[in-house]
Scaffold this motif. Structure first.
Motif, PDB file in Angstrom:
ATOM      1  N   LYS A 327       0.825  -1.197   0.000  1.00  0.00           N
ATOM      2  CA  LYS A 327       0.000   0.000   0.000  1.00  0.00           C
ATOM      3  C   LYS A 327       0.866   1.257   0.000  1.00  0.00           C
ATOM      4  O   LYS A 327       0.530   2.258  -0.655  1.00  0.00           O
ATOM      5  CB  LYS A 327      -0.915  -0.017   1.227  1.00  0.00           C
ATOM      6  N   GLN A 328       1.965   1.212   0.730  1.00  0.00           N
ATOM      7  CA  GLN A 328       2.874   2.352   0.752  1.00  0.00           C
ATOM      8  C   GLN A 328       3.463   2.597  -0.634  1.00  0.00           C
ATOM      9  O   GLN A 328       3.588   3.754  -1.074  1.00  0.00           O
ATOM     10  CB  GLN A 328       3.996   2.097   1.759  1.00  0.00           C
ATOM     11  N   ALA A 329       3.819   1.532  -1.336  1.00  0.00           N
ATOM     12  CA  ALA A 329       4.367   1.678  -2.682  1.00  0.00           C
ATOM     13  C   ALA A 329       3.317   2.236  -3.643  1.00  0.00           C
ATOM     14  O   ALA A 329       3.633   3.085  -4.494  1.00  0.00           O
ATOM     15  CB  ALA A 329       4.880   0.324  -3.184  1.00  0.00           C
ATOM     16  N   ILE A 330       2.073   1.777  -3.534  1.00  0.00           N
ATOM     17  CA  ILE A 330       1.001   2.311  -4.393  1.00  0.00           C
ATOM     18  C   ILE A 330       0.832   3.807  -4.162  1.00  0.00           C
ATOM     19  O   ILE A 330       0.696   4.598  -5.105  1.00  0.00           O
ATOM     20  CB  ILE A 330      -0.319   1.554  -4.128  1.00  0.00           C
ATOM     21  N   ALA A 331       0.856   4.213  -2.886  1.00  0.00           N
ATOM     22  CA  ALA A 331       0.716   5.635  -2.570  1.00  0.00           C
ATOM     23  C   ALA A 331       1.868   6.444  -3.145  1.00  0.00           C
ATOM     24  O   ALA A 331       1.680   7.546  -3.673  1.00  0.00           O
ATOM     25  CB  ALA A 331       0.629   5.825  -1.060  1.00  0.00           C
ATOM     26  N   ALA A 332       3.093   5.901  -3.027  1.00  0.00           N
ATOM     27  CA  ALA A 332       4.253   6.632  -3.547  1.00  0.00           C
ATOM     28  C   ALA A 332       4.244   6.699  -5.072  1.00  0.00           C
ATOM     29  O   ALA A 332       4.697   7.695  -5.653  1.00  0.00           O
ATOM     30  CB  ALA A 332       5.537   5.973  -3.056  1.00  0.00           C
ATOM     31  N   ASP A 333       3.711   5.674  -5.720  1.00  0.00           N
ATOM     32  CA  ASP A 333       3.743   5.630  -7.182  1.00  0.00           C
ATOM     33  C   ASP A 333       2.632   6.439  -7.833  1.00  0.00           C
ATOM     34  O   ASP A 333       2.837   7.004  -8.919  1.00  0.00           O
ATOM     35  CB  ASP A 333       3.644   4.175  -7.664  1.00  0.00           C
ATOM     36  N   PHE A 334       1.451   6.515  -7.187  1.00  0.00           N
ATOM     37  CA  PHE A 334       0.285   7.042  -7.904  1.00  0.00           C
ATOM     38  C   PHE A 334      -0.472   8.154  -7.178  1.00  0.00           C
ATOM     39  O   PHE A 334      -1.247   8.867  -7.824  1.00  0.00           O
ATOM     40  CB  PHE A 334      -0.703   5.896  -8.190  1.00  0.00           C
ATOM     41  N   MET A 335      -0.308   8.318  -5.881  1.00  0.00           N
ATOM     42  CA  MET A 335      -1.151   9.272  -5.163  1.00  0.00           C
ATOM     43  C   MET A 335      -0.488  10.635  -5.053  1.00  0.00           C
ATOM     44  O   MET A 335       0.744  10.750  -4.960  1.00  0.00           O
ATOM     45  CB  MET A 335      -1.478   8.737  -3.760  1.00  0.00           C
ATOM     46  N   PRO A 336      -1.286  11.727  -5.084  1.00  0.00           N
ATOM     47  CA  PRO A 336      -0.716  13.079  -4.973  1.00  0.00           C
ATOM     48  C   PRO A 336      -0.164  13.343  -3.571  1.00  0.00           C
ATOM     49  O   PRO A 336      -0.575  12.722  -2.596  1.00  0.00           O
ATOM     50  CB  PRO A 336      -1.919  13.982  -5.277  1.00  0.00           C
ATOM     51  N   VAL A 337       0.753  14.290  -3.523  1.00  0.00           N
ATOM     52  CA  VAL A 337       1.384  14.706  -2.264  1.00  0.00           C
ATOM     53  C   VAL A 337       1.243  16.215  -2.142  1.00  0.00           C
ATOM     54  O   VAL A 337       1.561  16.955  -3.082  1.00  0.00           O
ATOM     55  CB  VAL A 337       2.873  14.304  -2.226  1.00  0.00           C
ATOM     56  N   LEU A 338       0.743  16.653  -0.986  1.00  0.00           N
ATOM     57  CA  LEU A 338       0.541  18.078  -0.744  1.00  0.00           C
ATOM     58  C   LEU A 338       1.406  18.499   0.431  1.00  0.00           C
ATOM     59  O   LEU A 338       1.286  17.956   1.530  1.00  0.00           O
ATOM     60  CB  LEU A 338      -0.937  18.376  -0.442  1.00  0.00           C
ATOM     61  N   LEU A 371       1.757  15.588  -8.338  1.00  0.00           N
ATOM     62  CA  LEU A 371       0.897  14.511  -8.832  1.00  0.00           C
ATOM     63  C   LEU A 371       1.709  13.614  -9.751  1.00  0.00           C
ATOM     64  O   LEU A 371       2.108  14.038 -10.846  1.00  0.00           O
ATOM     65  CB  LEU A 371      -0.301  15.092  -9.597  1.00  0.00           C
ATOM     66  N   PRO A 372       2.029  12.393  -9.315  1.00  0.00           N
ATOM     67  CA  PRO A 372       2.767  11.473 -10.196  1.00  0.00           C
ATOM     68  C   PRO A 372       1.938  11.135 -11.437  1.00  0.00           C
ATOM     69  O   PRO A 372       0.755  10.811 -11.331  1.00  0.00           O
ATOM     70  CB  PRO A 372       2.991  10.233  -9.327  1.00  0.00           C
ATOM     71  N   ILE A 373       2.557  11.243 -12.591  1.00  0.00           N
ATOM     72  CA  ILE A 373       1.840  10.950 -13.837  1.00  0.00           C
ATOM     73  C   ILE A 373       2.431   9.718 -14.514  1.00  0.00           C
ATOM     74  O   ILE A 373       1.726   8.734 -14.759  1.00  0.00           O
ATOM     75  CB  ILE A 373       1.886  12.167 -14.789  1.00  0.00           C
ATOM     76  N   LEU A 374       3.720   9.756 -14.813  1.00  0.00           N
ATOM     77  CA  LEU A 374       4.351   8.623 -15.479  1.00  0.00           C
ATOM     78  C   LEU A 374       5.800   8.512 -15.027  1.00  0.00           C
ATOM     79  O   LEU A 374       6.581   9.446 -15.238  1.00  0.00           O
ATOM     80  CB  LEU A 374       4.282   8.785 -17.002  1.00  0.00           C
ATOM     81  N   TYR A 381       8.113   1.475 -11.048  1.00  0.00           N
ATOM     82  CA  TYR A 381       7.058   1.409 -10.045  1.00  0.00           C
ATOM     83  C   TYR A 381       7.387   0.343  -9.003  1.00  0.00           C
ATOM     84  O   TYR A 381       7.501  -0.846  -9.312  1.00  0.00           O
ATOM     85  CB  TYR A 381       5.713   1.103 -10.714  1.00  0.00           C
ATOM     86  N   ALA A 382       7.552   0.794  -7.749  1.00  0.00           N
ATOM     87  CA  ALA A 382       7.855  -0.144  -6.663  1.00  0.00           C
ATOM     88  C   ALA A 382       6.699  -1.102  -6.407  1.00  0.00           C
ATOM     89  O   ALA A 382       6.898  -2.185  -5.847  1.00  0.00           O
ATOM     90  CB  ALA A 382       8.182   0.633  -5.395  1.00  0.00           C
ATOM     91  N   THR A 383       5.492  -0.718  -6.822  1.00  0.00           N
ATOM     92  CA  THR A 383       4.318  -1.579  -6.603  1.00  0.00           C
ATOM     93  C   THR A 383       4.502  -2.938  -7.252  1.00  0.00           C
ATOM     94  O   THR A 383       4.021  -3.959  -6.724  1.00  0.00           O
ATOM     95  CB  THR A 383       3.066  -0.891  -7.161  1.00  0.00           C
ATOM     96  N   LEU A 384       5.170  -2.991  -8.379  1.00  0.00           N
ATOM     97  CA  LEU A 384       5.353  -4.257  -9.092  1.00  0.00           C
ATOM     98  C   LEU A 384       6.099  -5.266  -8.220  1.00  0.00           C
ATOM     99  O   LEU A 384       5.724  -6.437  -8.144  1.00  0.00           O
ATOM    100  CB  LEU A 384       6.119  -4.008 -10.396  1.00  0.00           C
ATOM    101  N   GLU A 385       7.148  -4.821  -7.551  1.00  0.00           N
ATOM    102  CA  GLU A 385       7.926  -5.731  -6.708  1.00  0.00           C
ATOM    103  C   GLU A 385       7.192  -6.073  -5.416  1.00  0.00           C
ATOM    104  O   GLU A 385       7.283  -7.208  -4.936  1.00  0.00           O
ATOM    105  CB  GLU A 385       9.277  -5.104  -6.387  1.00  0.00           C
ATOM    106  N   THR A 386       6.489  -5.104  -4.833  1.00  0.00           N
ATOM    107  CA  THR A 386       5.797  -5.385  -3.571  1.00  0.00           C
ATOM    108  C   THR A 386       4.650  -6.365  -3.760  1.00  0.00           C
ATOM    109  O   THR A 386       4.303  -7.090  -2.824  1.00  0.00           O
ATOM    110  CB  THR A 386       5.279  -4.082  -2.954  1.00  0.00           C
TER     111      THR A 386
END
Length: 494
Positions: A327-338, A371-374, A381-386
């Motif tokens: 979940k942390q990797a998904i957030a880092a790869d795709f979710m916005p940061v303010l 906002l991560p785009i690509l 993407y770290a999500t792939l390994e996690t």
């Protein structure tokens, strides 16, 4: 002009790569041979010893560890009982000590994860001597040519994460890792107690076997003397005496092997208890343990293991860790940061290219939305390994759970077989002792011979040794069951 510069840069790169390659190829055969023959140089060893002594002499947490793990704990190391060994294990076992430090490390990591969501404040100070020479320009203000002056910059920066799910999941992950460290500590205690208990029983088995072999050697020596006397009288041949001499030599060889096993068990006990020992007291079968396999079903033991076995619980928590990491990797790869930010920078220029100096103060306050785009991180993407890590953790959990269940079933079955063996061996040993006593009585009345008496005594000795050995084997199986079901500390802790 560009080509010579590129050529020079390429030559520099080649030289640097060559130097790096040479710097990692210094383990020549001559150097390795010298290390094997002479060890590290004496001056290096002296320096290492001095540094180690300084480290051990520090008056901080290291001093406490030296007090706990650096001194022998047992006042009488020649005859140690099980309770004393278990107490020393709880106090001085290195695996338990390392597990306790892992809890400290997990606490520190959780604190750092919390810091990741707190304000980030930093200050900077820069002192620069600027030397600028205007070579050519079509701007009239640069006609002064050269300017030399100092520049002083003083800045303060503040950043505050407002919305960053990756950091939030990081805090959750650190809390889970801390829980796993606590469970791992329990697992280390259970494992250390079990290993000490089991190794003590092995040492006790070796000690009992040594005593039995020595007693058997004395009996065979009596047989040899008796056969020698009969051979001198012509009542038997020399072959019987030679066979008994060979048997005596075999017993001596078995005793030598058993002494080696005993020494190895004592060495392991010394490591696990953090103290030097040279002998153990014989083990005995405690009351209330016999028949455990009839009181506990395999289903009950497996259910208890799934709930209380710390190693299995640790693997289960590992699955949760991998899920939070995903979940942390998904957030880092795709979710916005303010983030909110504020900066203050003061600059003092003693002069300038325009002839005069300046003092400025800039203040910036704002928010930044990312906002991560690509491929925002540039590393994929770290999500792939996690995702793979989570599936691997699940496979490990199910495999470990099946292993524990299989081990419990096998241990219970072994306890049943040992109980049956102890019953038959005890009955046979009782009969053999009675026969030996009866044969001894016949010898006193002249109805038997020394050879027959010794033969009866040898059989009784062997059966008695087997009874003691199987009793210790039952205790080892019982301890294994307690360890598998997570009840080791409550079952054997002093």
């Amino acid at each position: 002009m560009t080509k010579p510069i590129l050529s020079a840069a390429l030559l520099c790169v080649i030289a640097a790569v060559s130097a790096c390659d040479k710097s990692t190829s210094k383990a020549t055969p001559e150097r390795l041979s010298a290390l094997l023959s002479n060890g590290i140089p004496d001056e290096k060893q002296v320096k290492l010893d001095e540094k180690l002594a300084k480290t051990l002499a520090r008056e901080n947490s290291i001093a406490g560890l030296n007090a706990d793990f650096g001194q022998d704990a047992l006042a009488n190391p020649d005859a140690v009982d099980l309770a004393t060994l278990l107490t020393a294990t709880l106090q001085r076992n290195p695996d338990i000590g390392r597990a306790a430090q892992e809890i400290n490390r997990a606490d520190a990591r959780r604190l750092n994860a919390i810091f990741g969501y707190l304000p980030q404040v930093s200050a900077s100070f820069t002192q620069t001597q600027l030397d600028q020479n205007v070579i050519s320009s079509d701007n009239a203000v640069f006609e002064l040519g050269r300017a030399q002056y100092p520049v002083t910059n003083l800045g303060v920066s503040l950043q505050q994460p407002i919305f960053d799910m990756s950091r939030i999941y990081g805090i959750q992950l650190a809390s889970t890792v801390r829980s796993n460290a606590e469970v791992s500590y329990i697992a280390a205690v259970q494992s250390a107690l079990y290993q000490t208990f089991d190794t003590y029983l092995q040492a006790s088995q070796s000690k009992s076997a040594l005593d039995a072999l020595r007693a058997r050697g004395q009996l065979v020596s009596r047989q040899v003397n008796s056969e020698t006397g009969l051979a001198d009288s012509g009542l038997t041949d020399e072959q019987s005496a030679r066979s008994l001499a060979a048997e005596l030599a075999r017993i001596s060889g078995d005793a030598s092997i058993e002494e080696s096993r005993y020494a190895d068990a004592l060495s392991k006990l010394s490591f696990m208890t953090g103290t030097a020992i040279s002998g153990v007291k014989p083990g005995t079968m405690p009351r209330g343990i016999s028949g455990t396999e009839r009181k506990v079903s395999a289903e009950e033991a497996i259910a208890a293991a799934e709930k209380n076995n710390p190693a299995l619980v640790s693997v289960a928590i590992g699955v949760v860790e991998r899920d939070i990491t995903r979940k942390q990797a998904i957030a880092a790869d795709f979710m916005p940061v303010l983030n909110a930010f504020a900066t203050l920078e003061n600059e003092d220029r003693a002069a300038s290219r325009f002839g005069g100096g300046s003092v400025t103060s800039d203040t910036s306050v704002g928010v930044k939305l990312t906002l991560p785009i690509l491929n925002a991180s540039g590393r994929g993407y770290a999500t792939l390994e996690t995702n793979v890590d989570l599936r691997e953790a699940l496979v490990t959990y199910h495999a470990r759970r099946r292993q524990v269940a299989t081990d419990i079933n096998a241990t219970l079955e072994r306890m049943k077989n040992i109980t049956a063996a102890i019953g038959s061996l005890s009955s046979a040993a009782k009969s053999a002792n009675e026969n030996a006593d009866a044969e001894g009585a016949k010898l006193e009345t002249g109805d038997s011979t020394e050879v027959q008496v010794v033969a009866r005594a040898l059989l009784a000795n062997q059966l008695s040794e087997q009874v003691q050995y199987q009793q210790m084997e039952y205790l080892r199986a019982w301890a294994r069951l307690q360890f598998l079901t997570g009840a080791m500390s409550s079952a054997v802790a002093p």
